[in-house]
Design an enzyme around this catalytic site. Structure first.
Site, PDB file in Angstrom:
ATOM      1  CE  LYS A 219      -9.399   4.080  -8.074  1.00  0.00           C
ATOM      2  NZ  LYS A 219      -9.531   2.624  -8.267  1.00  0.00           N
TER       3      LYS A 219
ATOM      4  NE  ARG B  38     -10.604  -4.862  -8.931  1.00  0.00           N
ATOM      5  CZ  ARG B  38      -9.837  -3.786  -9.072  1.00  0.00           C
ATOM      6  NH1 ARG B  38      -8.834  -3.559  -8.226  1.00  0.00           N
ATOM      7  NH2 ARG B  38     -10.054  -2.941 -10.067  1.00  0.00           N
TER       8      ARG B  38
ATOM      9  CE1 TYR C 197      10.407   7.641  20.609  1.00  0.00           C
ATOM     10  CE2 TYR C 197       9.737   8.340  18.412  1.00  0.00           C
ATOM     11  CZ  TYR C 197       9.669   8.472  19.789  1.00  0.00           C
ATOM     12  OH  TYR C 197       8.857   9.433  20.337  1.00  0.00           O
TER      13      TYR C 197
ATOM     14  CG  MET D   3       2.798  11.355  15.285  1.00  0.00           C
ATOM     15  SD  MET D   3       1.811  11.431  16.790  1.00  0.00           S
ATOM     16  CE  MET D   3       1.567   9.684  17.117  1.00  0.00           C
TER      17      MET D   3
END
Length: 359
Positions: free
Chosen positions: A34, A129, A253, A301
């Site tokens: 999955k 669940r 940063y 990033m």
């Protein structure tokens, strides 16, 4: 080309699948693929899963993608159908379905299909669940047994705490499941990866290994290599800059890291847009030239900074490993306050993928 890339090692995947089967003493295997095979690319890893008895996915969309990619094994929809119009597709493509709630029974009972389905009755033994509680599972089984669309019924449950071998919750789940299955004579499946590794008494007829197939241990304080597993995904890049930072200067940063002495810093071409966790703190392990190093400052990033104090000869172009072979993803995830599953599943599409198959 930008140097950020991921190596997917198909031979490692084959090894891990065989190790799962060996651990389970010959139990049949639902190889869980999955979420795009936990970020590895379900279509690209299919050749390494030819020995799996079945493939496991979350939904029919994933199953259809696998069929289009050439998967020939039965495929189990582990959350079952979401709508009744999925059932004819399941019959046509040889999908098996989990049934975990009354609405799915109501979908099946009036269905007239070209091929009858194998159904996995999900028993909730404590995860709370999905699944029928044991008392309700008996009635659900009776309805499935009388359903014209159903060819075979199997039983499954899901462990909540199998990764904690001293937690009595798993023992209680095993006992509840045994009681629910008593006298039915049905094939059973308890075990996820943690169950395969830590609960041999629960292996039963079928196991459902997921993260261990990809070389990751789900057990606290353990890594895949500790369990005899091989990492399938290695994420790597290269240094694109090397600079000298003076004592008192900051890096990145917000000036989140400050040099206490003159320090060589390398800038690696990989960041949070590639799937590296932005919240990973300074000190998260990496390898530079195959040798241990750590990150410094905030992850950007497209880039992150690494400490080169111990590597005075490191230069632009030198390799940097973020996780995988030589650096278990579990260690990186632990430092970043997350789990290895998230690292694998978060690999971004812009990262170039190289398949390796030494079989």
């Amino acid at each position: 080309m930008r140097p950020a890339h991921a190596i997917i090692d198909l031979q490692a995947l084959r090894h891990n699948l065989r190790e799962a089967r060996r651990r389970a003493d010959g139990a049949r295997v639902v190889a869980v693929v999955k979420a795009n095979a936990y970020g590895h690319g379900a279509d690209r890893i299919l050749p390494a899963l030819a020995e799996a008895d079945m493939l496991g996915v979350a939904c029919i969309e994933e199953a259809l993608t696998l069929r289009d990619a050439g998967a020939t094994q039965p495929i189990l929809l582990m959350e079952g159908p979401f709508q009744g119009d999925e059932l004819p597709l399941c019959a046509r493509h040889g999908f098996e379905i989990a049934v975990h709630e009354p609405g799915q029974l109501a979908m099946l009972e009036p269905a007239r299909l070209e091929r009858r389905l194998t159904v996995w009755l999900d028993v909730d033994t404590g995860m709370n669940r999905l699944g029928f509680r044991p008392a309700a599972a008996v009635a659900a089984y009776a309805r499935l047994r009388d359903c014209p669309a159903v060819a075979e019924i199997r039983l499954m449950t899901h462990f909540a705490s199998a990764d904690e071998p001293t937690d009595p919750a798993t023992r209680h789940q095993i006992e509840r499941f045994a009681h629910a299955a008593q006298g039915l004579g049905l094939a059973r499946s308890f075990c996820n990866s943690a169950g395969v590794l830590a609960w041999p008494e629960a292996h039963a007829e079928w196991i459902r290994p997921g993260v261990m197939l990809y070389g990751i241990s789900p057990l606290p304080g353990r890594t895949g290599p500790d369990e005899g597993l091989a990492p399938v995904m290695t994420v790597a890049t290269a240094l694109i800059a090397v600079r000298e930072v003076h004592a008192g200067e900051t890096v990145g940063y917000g000036g989140a890291w400050r040099a206490v002495e003159p320090t060589r810093i390398g800038i690696a071409a990989l960041g949070y847009a590639d799937g590296y966790p932005r919240h990973a703190p300074s000190g998260t392990p990496v390898l530079v030239n195959g040798r241990p190093s750590v990150t410094v400052g905030r992850v950007s990033m497209d880039m992150l900074a690494v400490d080169l104090a111990a590597q005075p000869n490191a230069a632009v172009g030198d390799p940097v490993t973020l996780w995988g072979r030589g650096l278990p993803a579990e260690l990186v995830a632990s430092s970043a306050g997350t789990v290895a599953y998230e690292l694998l599943c978060g690999l971004a599409g812009r990262v170039r993928v190289e398949l390796r198959d030494d079989a």
